[in-house]
Design an enzyme around this catalytic site. Structure first.
Site, PDB file in Angstrom:
ATOM      1  CB  CYS A  43      -1.018  -0.136   1.269  1.00 53.84           C
ATOM      2  SG  CYS A  43      -0.030   0.273   2.932  1.00 53.84           S
ATOM      3  CB  CYS A  54       6.769   0.357   4.287  1.00 55.16           C
ATOM      4  SG  CYS A  54       5.781  -1.016   4.702  1.00 55.16           S
ATOM      5  CB  CYS A  68       3.189  -7.074   3.146  1.00 53.39           C
ATOM      6  SG  CYS A  68       1.589  -6.273   3.578  1.00 53.39           S
ATOM      7  CB  CYS A  88       1.217  -3.313   9.352  1.00 54.37           C
ATOM      8  SG  CYS A  88       0.051  -2.955   8.085  1.00 54.37           S
ATOM      9  CG  HIS A 147       0.652  -7.216  28.587  1.00 53.63           C
ATOM     10  ND1 HIS A 147      -0.444  -6.292  28.625  1.00 53.63           N
ATOM     11  CD2 HIS A 147       0.728  -7.814  29.699  1.00 53.63           C
ATOM     12  CE1 HIS A 147      -0.952  -6.611  29.809  1.00 53.63           C
ATOM     13  NE2 HIS A 147      -0.318  -7.650  30.346  1.00 53.63           N
ATOM     14  CB  CYS A 189       1.894  -1.540  27.987  1.00 49.13           C
ATOM     15  SG  CYS A 189       0.497  -0.367  27.804  1.00 49.13           S
ATOM     16  CB  CYS A 216      -5.169  -2.612  31.099  1.00 51.93           C
ATOM     17  SG  CYS A 216      -4.730  -3.830  29.994  1.00 51.93           S
ATOM     18  CB  CYS A 251      -4.826  -4.212  23.827  1.00 50.69           C
ATOM     19  SG  CYS A 251      -3.222  -3.480  23.480  1.00 50.69           S
ATOM     20  CB  CYS A 298       5.712   0.414  19.849  1.00 45.77           C
ATOM     21  SG  CYS A 298       5.642  -0.503  18.475  1.00 45.77           S
ATOM     22  CB  CYS A 326      -0.731   1.681  18.534  1.00 54.54           C
ATOM     23  SG  CYS A 326       0.222   1.863  16.809  1.00 54.54           S
ATOM     24  CB  CYS A 336      -0.984  -3.284  20.795  1.00 51.86           C
ATOM     25  SG  CYS A 336       0.418  -4.383  19.824  1.00 51.86           S
ATOM     26  CB  CYS A 396       0.851  -4.154  12.914  1.00 51.59           C
ATOM     27  SG  CYS A 396       2.043  -3.143  13.479  1.00 51.59           S
TER      28      CYS A 396
END
Lengths: 348, 494
Positions: free
Chosen positions: A46, A49, A182, A220, A261, A264, A285, A291, A300, A312, A318, A321
């Site tokens: 798509c 990226c 992908c 992604c 997790h 987080c 949470c 999630c 992340c 996210c 989350c 991805c």
């Protein structure tokens, strides 16, 4: 480019800020005398990226692509000066056979006419730079339907499928980077029920016996610093060195070893049974909102996205991805992770 | 009214090239697009545009829980993920008769507008300008061209393009504050958005928006109108069918009775309301098994047959009331009869020697390869103003931005909106709490679509007909017409 300059470039990205001890901060100790060409091709993608790479902050992405490496081809961005020189820029159209082409034009397809702006300059560039260039592949490659679900273009009037193109170029490349979920594992185009035979690039290379070292940078989309850090590590340690830094899913350990997790900031809420009352709730949470953090391994929560402004989970959930199981194995309604005993812990 | 006479920007008639030419792939596009043409006496006689990539993402939605399907819907496009995510959520909300809070509407408007400006910047500066600024115009610059040399203009264009990268990043950052990250923002969820803006967040968006607006108004717009003078020749090529469709976007109230970007069509010179049921898709020349032409979005089916003879595209041809219609920024401007900005009006008057007021006449020179580029910058100016003057000030910190959508296991609905590229629609049907069917239509169906069941060419195919082709520049002018549509072939073929 001098080593110090490259370090300065990377310093601005947060890679040099000690987010992770295993991170290749001291990348590019011995930068190549001449910049390595980088060829970026796209298949069933798509182009998210590419959009993500352009979000790089602290350092101009165009600067990286012209000073850490030399972006010699990208299917969406910027001019390809090398290729324009190759094709003489004045790609004079074919003078021959004006009228009798009408019929063949009714059925555009292989060999139906003389291709003018086609893949040939790219293939010639790869041949000339064989063994030197970094190949970046974005998007999956469809192994079904004889590859016809993604035709990259034509060369000498013949259709070239993306499967063929990535195999040909990867064979000549110094190293291959599969960017995005992908290209890494098939991603959304390889979800169940789909019919194109979409596959990650490493599967395609295995199938065609291409042995060039390949690293996956899933996500992604992937975080732009994941791409930059991996590229830096590759330039510093070479393809074999990068191979040694990969986990069993082909990803660099330094970006993908921590469980989302566990890291987080809302973990405390989970441990104390405080669940979010809905999207837009400021605390709690988000496990109950679907999630997939417990399934996910990526940095992340520490690195954050788009200039460190957000990520996210605080804005949604989350989706795991960057996992090989994305999207089918993402369980938005799965059983809760057990407390004080994180599901994943460190990833091998 | 014919304010801008296209005949005033003629192309030399001395072209003699006859033969075939193809761009495969068309350079610098988000996805593989093949364009093949046949030219006679220096003009394109007929053109074929085929998108040759297919991911089967509609099928990938089936048998999924709607929540995950809404997340995956964003993956249809890397340039317009928020637009796809929003229209997917709107379809589900419609199916469930769910209402979203006012704060969610404002946040969604900001997201969509920021994403459109982002896409316009990327397209203009990183995909389009390198080619435009680097190529000799087919005829010398207009008499009223910008001061200084052409070389000076190119240097300036490049410097501005370099600066645009940071500005486009600011758009992405503001979207991340609103929805977690961009691209593929996770905060776009059924029921609203996933994050309520706090004071610091609002400030972060405001700061970035100020930078973006200043760049658009003070750097990009003047440059775009300079380019219009340097490449005057592009006013006379790439007209297209002269019909326009806009599904409407960016609601100004919670009842969707008034839109910032108004829905409507301009069909054979007549303005009419937009009626989604008049949109049909035709797969007669597509690599799909279903060849019964003229299906509406919800009843569509998508089964690939990549070996099908006589086919050349993975995009179904979209028609409105049976007619070939353009969509995108120029269509939105024509349908809404937008006034030009003060700068635009002044520069166009200088260029054409006639007063330019609004985007109106379909025969006007503004309906051209250059006009589409100017519509893109004019739209960006409007969007920046609306964001800064309406939507962001109307948001209050800690405001409610999500309400439980109240899922219904069996329901169906469709929603229509706009992305940077043009019309986007998702139609969903749920059975027993799972997706039974998910059909998507994008701007590519209109703009990049192939011939329909009656053999009538699509928008790009129409726009390329008559394009000048000369021996020196080869297919370059074709690429300039193609890029004027801001095509997103990847999103066109889901």
């Amino acid at each position: 480019m001098h080593r110090r300059h490259f370090l300065e470039l990377l310093a601005g990205t947060g890679l040099g800020l000690g987010l992770d001890a295993a991170c290749p901060v001291q990348a590019a100790a011995q930068p190549p005398k001449e910049l390595r060409p980088l060829l970026w091709i796209t298949g069933q993608a798509c182009l998210g990226c590419t959009a993500s790479l352009l979000n790089l902050d602290g350092v101009d992405p165009l600067e990286v692509l012209s000073r850490a490496v030399r972006l010699a081809y990208h299917s969406m961005l910027l001019p390809a000066p090398e290729l324009e020189a190759e094709s003489g820029k004045t790609s004079a159209p074919d003078q021959a056979g004006g009228s009798d082409l009408r019929d063949s034009l009714e059925l555009p397809g292989p060999g139906s006419e003389a291709g003018r702006q086609d893949l040939k300059p790219l293939l010639e560039l790869a041949r000339r730079e064989a063994g030197r260039f970094v190949l970046v592949a974005e998007g999956s490659a469809p192994l079904g339907e004889a590859g016809r679900c993604c035709l990259a273009g034509t060369a000498d009037g013949r259709d070239v499928s993306f499967v063929e193109l990535v195999s040909i170029l990867a064979r000549q490349a110094w190293a291959v980077l599969a960017v995005g979920t992908c290209a890494s594992y098939g991603g959304a185009p390889a979800a169940r029920l789909t019919r194109t035979g979409a596959s990650g690039i490493s599967s395609v290379l295995k199938r065609y016996g291409v042995e060039t070292p390949i690293a996956d940078i899933p996500g992604c989309p992937p975080h732009p610093q994941w791409f930059l850090g991996t590229l830096a590590y590759l330039l510093e340690h070479g393809p074999q060195g990068l191979q040694e830094a990969l986990d069993r899913d082909g990803r660099p350990k330094f970006d993908f070893h921590a469980n989302v997790h566990d890291a987080c900031p809302l973990l405390q809420d989970f441990e104390q049974d405080r669940l979010a009352e809905g999207f837009a709730a400021p605390s709690g949470c988000r496990y109950n909102l679907g999630c997939a953090g417990p399934q996910a391994y990526a940095d992340c929560p520490a690195r954050m996205w788009n200039g460190g402004l957000n990520w996210c989970v605080p804005a949604g959930v989350c989706l795991a991805c960057a996992e090989p199981v994305f999207p089918d194995g993402v369980d938005l309604d799965g059983p809760p992770p057990s407390r004080k005993n994180p599901v994943g812990g460190e990833k091998a | 009214m014919e304010a801008l006479n296209r005949r005033k920007a003629p192309v030399p008639a001395s072209l003699t090239f006859s033969g075939s030419l193809a761009l495969d792939p068309v350079p610098r596009l988000a996805g593989p697009l093949r364009v093949a043409c046949r030219a006679e006496a220096g003009r394109v006689e007929e053109a074929y545009a085929g998108v040759r990539m297919f991911r089967d993402l509609e099928r990938a939605q089936e048998d999924r829980r709607p929540a995950l399907a809404a997340h995956l819907a964003r993956r249809m496009s890397g340039q317009s993920p928020a637009a796809h995510g929003l229209v997917a959520c709107q379809a589900l909300e419609r199916a469930w008769a769910a209402k979203i809070p006012t704060g969610a509407r404002l946040a969604r408007n900001l997201l969509l507008a920021l994403e459109m400006v982002q896409a316009h910047l990327t397209l203009f500066f990183l995909q389009d300008l390198p080619e435009l600024a680097g190529i000799e115009p087919l005829q010398p610059a207009a008499p009223a061209g910008p001061g200084g040399s052409l070389r000076g203009f190119r240097v300036h264009a490049w410097e501005t393009a370099r600066k645009s990268v940071a500005v486009r990043r600011m758009c992405a950052e503001a979207m991340a504050v609103l929805a977690g990250r961009w691209p593929h923002p996770p905060g776009v969820v059924p029921g609203g958005v996933g994050r309520s803006l706090d004071g610091a967040g609002k400030q972060a968006v405001a700061e970035r928006l100020a930078v973006v607006r200043a760049f658009v108004n003070e750097a990009w717009a003047p440059l775009a109108y300079d380019l219009a003078e340097v490449r005057w020749d592009l006013f006379s090529v790439g007209r297209g069918p002269g019909n326009f469709v806009c599904a409407g976007a960016l609601p100004m109230n919670d009842y969707a009775t008034h839109y910032h970007t108004a829905p409507g069509v301009l069909l054979r010179g007549r303005r009419e309301p937009f009626r989604p049921e008049l949109v049909t898709e035709h797969s007669g020349r597509c690599w799909f098994m279903d060849e019964r032409g003229g299906r509406s979005l919800g009843e569509g089916a998508t089964a690939p047959d990549a070996a099908r003879p006589n086919a050349y595209s993975f995009v179904k041809a979209a028609r409105y009331a049976g007619e070939c219609c353009e969509t995108g920024p120029l269509a939105r401007a024509m349908v809404g009869a937008w006034k030009f900005s003060a700068l635009g009006a002044e520069r166009l008057e200088k260029l054409f020697g006639e007063k330019a007021d609004r985007f109106t006449g379909a025969d006007d020179a503004i309906v051209s390869a250059m006009g589409r580029r100017l519509a893109r910058v004019e739209e960006s100016m409007r969007l920046c103003a609306a964001m800064e003057e309406f939507w962001l000030p109307q948001m209050s910190a800690g405001e409610e931005v999500w309400a439980p959508p109240g899922e219904r296991p069996d329901a169906e609905a469709e929603a229509w909106s706009e992305s940077a590229e043009g019309v986007v629609a998702h139609a969903v049907r749920l059975e027993k709490g799972r997706v039974a069917s998910w059909q998507v239509l994008t701007a590519g169906g209109f703009n990049l679509g192939p011939r329909d069941h009656e053999g009538r060419p699509g928008v790009l195919e129409t726009a390329l007909a008559g394009c000048p082709v000369d021996e020196e520049r080869g297919a370059a002018v074709l690429a300039e017409v193609i890029h004027s549509f801001g095509p997103d072939p990847a999103a066109a073929a889901q």
